[in-house]
Design an enzyme around this catalytic site. Structure first.
Site, PDB file in Angstrom:
ATOM      1  N   LEU A 105      -8.436  13.630  54.963  1.00  0.00           N
ATOM      2  CA  LEU A 105      -8.426  15.097  54.946  1.00  0.00           C
ATOM      3  C   LEU A 105      -8.917  15.694  56.252  1.00  0.00           C
ATOM      4  O   LEU A 105      -8.494  16.771  56.661  1.00  0.00           O
ATOM      5  CB  LEU A 105      -9.301  15.617  53.798  1.00  0.00           C
ATOM      6  CG  LEU A 105      -8.852  15.276  52.378  1.00  0.00           C
ATOM      7  CD1 LEU A 105      -9.915  15.705  51.372  1.00  0.00           C
ATOM      8  CD2 LEU A 105      -7.526  15.950  52.057  1.00  0.00           C
ATOM      9  N   GLY A 106      -9.851  15.033  56.900  1.00  0.00           N
ATOM     10  CA  GLY A 106     -10.418  15.566  58.131  1.00  0.00           C
ATOM     11  C   GLY A 106     -11.423  14.606  58.713  1.00  0.00           C
ATOM     12  O   GLY A 106     -11.781  13.590  58.109  1.00  0.00           O
ATOM     13  N   GLY A 108     -15.053  14.529  61.484  1.00  0.00           N
ATOM     14  CA  GLY A 108     -16.030  15.270  62.266  1.00  0.00           C
ATOM     15  C   GLY A 108     -17.138  14.365  62.748  1.00  0.00           C
ATOM     16  O   GLY A 108     -17.001  13.133  62.783  1.00  0.00           O
ATOM     17  N   PHE A 110     -19.962  13.532  61.391  1.00  0.00           N
ATOM     18  CA  PHE A 110     -20.518  12.635  60.381  1.00  0.00           C
ATOM     19  C   PHE A 110     -19.614  11.432  60.189  1.00  0.00           C
ATOM     20  O   PHE A 110     -20.065  10.305  60.027  1.00  0.00           O
ATOM     21  CB  PHE A 110     -20.653  13.404  59.055  1.00  0.00           C
ATOM     22  CG  PHE A 110     -21.275  12.624  57.930  1.00  0.00           C
ATOM     23  CD1 PHE A 110     -22.618  12.782  57.614  1.00  0.00           C
ATOM     24  CD2 PHE A 110     -20.527  11.743  57.181  1.00  0.00           C
ATOM     25  CE1 PHE A 110     -23.194  12.072  56.576  1.00  0.00           C
ATOM     26  CE2 PHE A 110     -21.085  11.031  56.129  1.00  0.00           C
ATOM     27  CZ  PHE A 110     -22.430  11.197  55.830  1.00  0.00           C
ATOM     28  N   GLY A 111     -18.336  11.639  60.181  1.00  0.00           N
ATOM     29  CA  GLY A 111     -17.374  10.578  59.924  1.00  0.00           C
ATOM     30  C   GLY A 111     -16.080  11.184  59.420  1.00  0.00           C
ATOM     31  O   GLY A 111     -15.663  12.246  59.873  1.00  0.00           O
ATOM     32  N   VAL A 113     -13.388  12.323  56.090  1.00  0.00           N
ATOM     33  CA  VAL A 113     -13.335  12.804  54.712  1.00  0.00           C
ATOM     34  C   VAL A 113     -11.976  12.419  54.123  1.00  0.00           C
ATOM     35  O   VAL A 113     -10.932  12.707  54.724  1.00  0.00           O
ATOM     36  CB  VAL A 113     -13.536  14.322  54.624  1.00  0.00           C
ATOM     37  CG1 VAL A 113     -13.510  14.784  53.168  1.00  0.00           C
ATOM     38  CG2 VAL A 113     -14.847  14.727  55.287  1.00  0.00           C
ATOM     39  N   LYS A 126     -16.710  11.772  51.618  1.00  0.00           N
ATOM     40  CA  LYS A 126     -17.135  11.808  53.020  1.00  0.00           C
ATOM     41  C   LYS A 126     -17.807  10.480  53.355  1.00  0.00           C
ATOM     42  O   LYS A 126     -18.771  10.072  52.713  1.00  0.00           O
ATOM     43  CB  LYS A 126     -18.097  12.971  53.253  1.00  0.00           C
ATOM     44  CG  LYS A 126     -18.476  13.191  54.719  1.00  0.00           C
ATOM     45  CD  LYS A 126     -19.564  14.242  54.871  1.00  0.00           C
ATOM     46  CE  LYS A 126     -19.081  15.627  54.550  1.00  0.00           C
ATOM     47  NZ  LYS A 126     -20.136  16.643  54.877  1.00  0.00           N
ATOM     48  N   ASP A 223     -25.952  26.515  59.941  1.00  0.00           N
ATOM     49  CA  ASP A 223     -24.692  26.181  60.614  1.00  0.00           C
ATOM     50  C   ASP A 223     -23.527  26.922  59.957  1.00  0.00           C
ATOM     51  O   ASP A 223     -22.506  26.330  59.633  1.00  0.00           O
ATOM     52  CB  ASP A 223     -24.462  24.672  60.578  1.00  0.00           C
ATOM     53  CG  ASP A 223     -23.443  24.206  61.619  1.00  0.00           C
ATOM     54  OD1 ASP A 223     -23.243  24.931  62.620  1.00  0.00           O
ATOM     55  OD2 ASP A 223     -22.850  23.133  61.431  1.00  0.00           O
TER      56      ASP A 223
END
Length: 386
Positions: A105-106, A108, A110-111, A113, A126, A223
């Site tokens: 899905l995406g 970033g 963090f890692g 998803v 995630k 954030d």
């Protein structure tokens, strides 16, 4: 920003951080640019013991004990204990078809998803990048906050997994993705948001922030940005990604002093300059998103002419004047919006962007104003998810 941690993990399901945060002001913390997580989900949960969500002396969970147990605030609630399901890595590997590329899905800091299926329910998984530095403290913060906070405008955390070096989080799946994608995405699959939906989304996001700010012990989200506002099938807004959230200052303090983390263009000036974090630092970020909703312009865009890269550097005069506002309204809206609603929204955004925290309205006041603007135009929208 980066967070370093030891690869030698303890047996406790929630590991203890072993290193400090590296400050990189302006780096986006979003874990998915078009992040889709879900509403309308039901799943069996098992209550974790207090030891399974504790991480020693640095534990955010110990701070959460200052909340009133089971207290209710508006439409939300602070749960006495977290109701999170502890998943095995094998379960999540199977749910995402071994984290197959077509379930992504995406991605970033963090890692990644992934979309997954658990008990016939669609979820978002995630997965921490085990080779990266960012994630351990954010992973813990997500569990400790979202594990106990329940509100219609906060994304629901369903559970987590910690096995060896594998750290994962499981969320409800949000069918319509992120506000960022709807405002700035391109392609036939991305449909421009009409005015009524933009106002509905702003009200939903404001409701989520107001809930955080009016809890027994204020929570500073830290954030707030368009990519962290996710939308369900009815375009209900839900705030996601609590990795940078902090408990607010005590009654005897006006602010917290922290390392500067967040996203350039959204972070409040006092926080960027001094590291002093106020509850109303979130209000500034909300103001930036409100301007993005109005104009369809990104908070920061290096492709704009010199002097116009940062939206808040030049937009404020346009928010107070009807004629100037029309010149910067999102072209995708055309003339299909009521100026008698857009102008007060713009003026409210300008108040949120005040240079001093004490000059900004509270999120409760922002929410009330937005609801009043919506009511004044009789434009309340209800969307059928089908």
């Amino acid at each position: 920003m980066g967070i370093c941690f030891s690869s030698d993990q303890p047996n406790d399901p929630t590991p203890t951080p072993t290193a400090t945060a590296t400050v990189t002001p302006g780096t986006s913390h979003s874990d998915t640019t078009s992040g889709s997580y879900s509403s309308n989900t039901t799943t069996t949960t098992t209550t974790t013991s207090s030891s399974s969500t504790s991480s020693g002396g640095n534990s955010i969970n110990s701070s959460l004990s200052s909340f009133s147990v089971g207290s209710s605030i508006g439409y939300g609630q602070i749960l006495a204990t977290s109701n999170l399901r502890v998943f095995t890595f094998a379960e999540l590997k199977s749910a995402t078809k071994n984290f197959r590329a077509d379930t992504l899905l995406g991605e970033g800091g963090f890692g990644k998803v992934f979309r997954g299926w658990l008990d016939s329910t669609t979820v978002a998984v995630k997965k921490l990048n085990s080779e990266g530095y960012q994630g351990l403290e954010e992973w813990q913060s997500e569990i400790h906050f979202l594990g106990r906070l329940s509100h219609p405008n906060l994304v629901k955390l369903l559970g987590y997994c910690y096995e060896g070096t594998e750290l994962l989080l499981v969320y409800e799946y949000m069918q319509k993705g992120s506000l960022e994608n709807h405002l700035f995405g391109r392609g036939a699959a991305v449909q421009p948001l009409p005015w009524d939906l933009r106002l509905k989304i702003a009200i939903g996001a404001a409701s989520g922030l107001s809930f955080l700010h009016t809890s027994d012990r204020e929570i500073i989200y830290r954030d707030f940005k368009a990519s962290n506002i996710l939308l369900d099938g009815s375009y209900n807004a839900k705030i996601s990604d609590f990795g940078l959230a902090k408990l607010g200052p005590s009654a005897s303090q006006s602010h917290l002093s922290t390392a500067v983390m967040g996203t350039l263009g959204y972070a409040a000036p006092e926080y960027m300059q001094t590291g002093h974090l106020y509850v109303k630092s979130d209000v500034y970020g909300f103001g930036v998103v409100l301007v993005e909703i109005l104009t369809g312009l990104r908070a920061v865009d290096a492709n704009r002419p010199t002097g116009f890269h940062n939206l808040t550097d030049w937009i404020k005069p346009h928010l107070q004047d009807r004629r100037k506002l029309k010149n910067v309204m999102d072209r995708q809206l055309g003339d299909k919006y009521p100026i008698k609603a857009a102008l007060p929204v713009a003026k409210l955004a300008s108040k949120c962007l005040a240079p001093e925290p004490k000059m900004r309205p509270s999120m409760k006041e922002v929410l009330e104003d937005l609801k009043g603007i919506q009511a004044s135009t009789n434009r309340t929208v209800v969307v059928n998810p089908n």
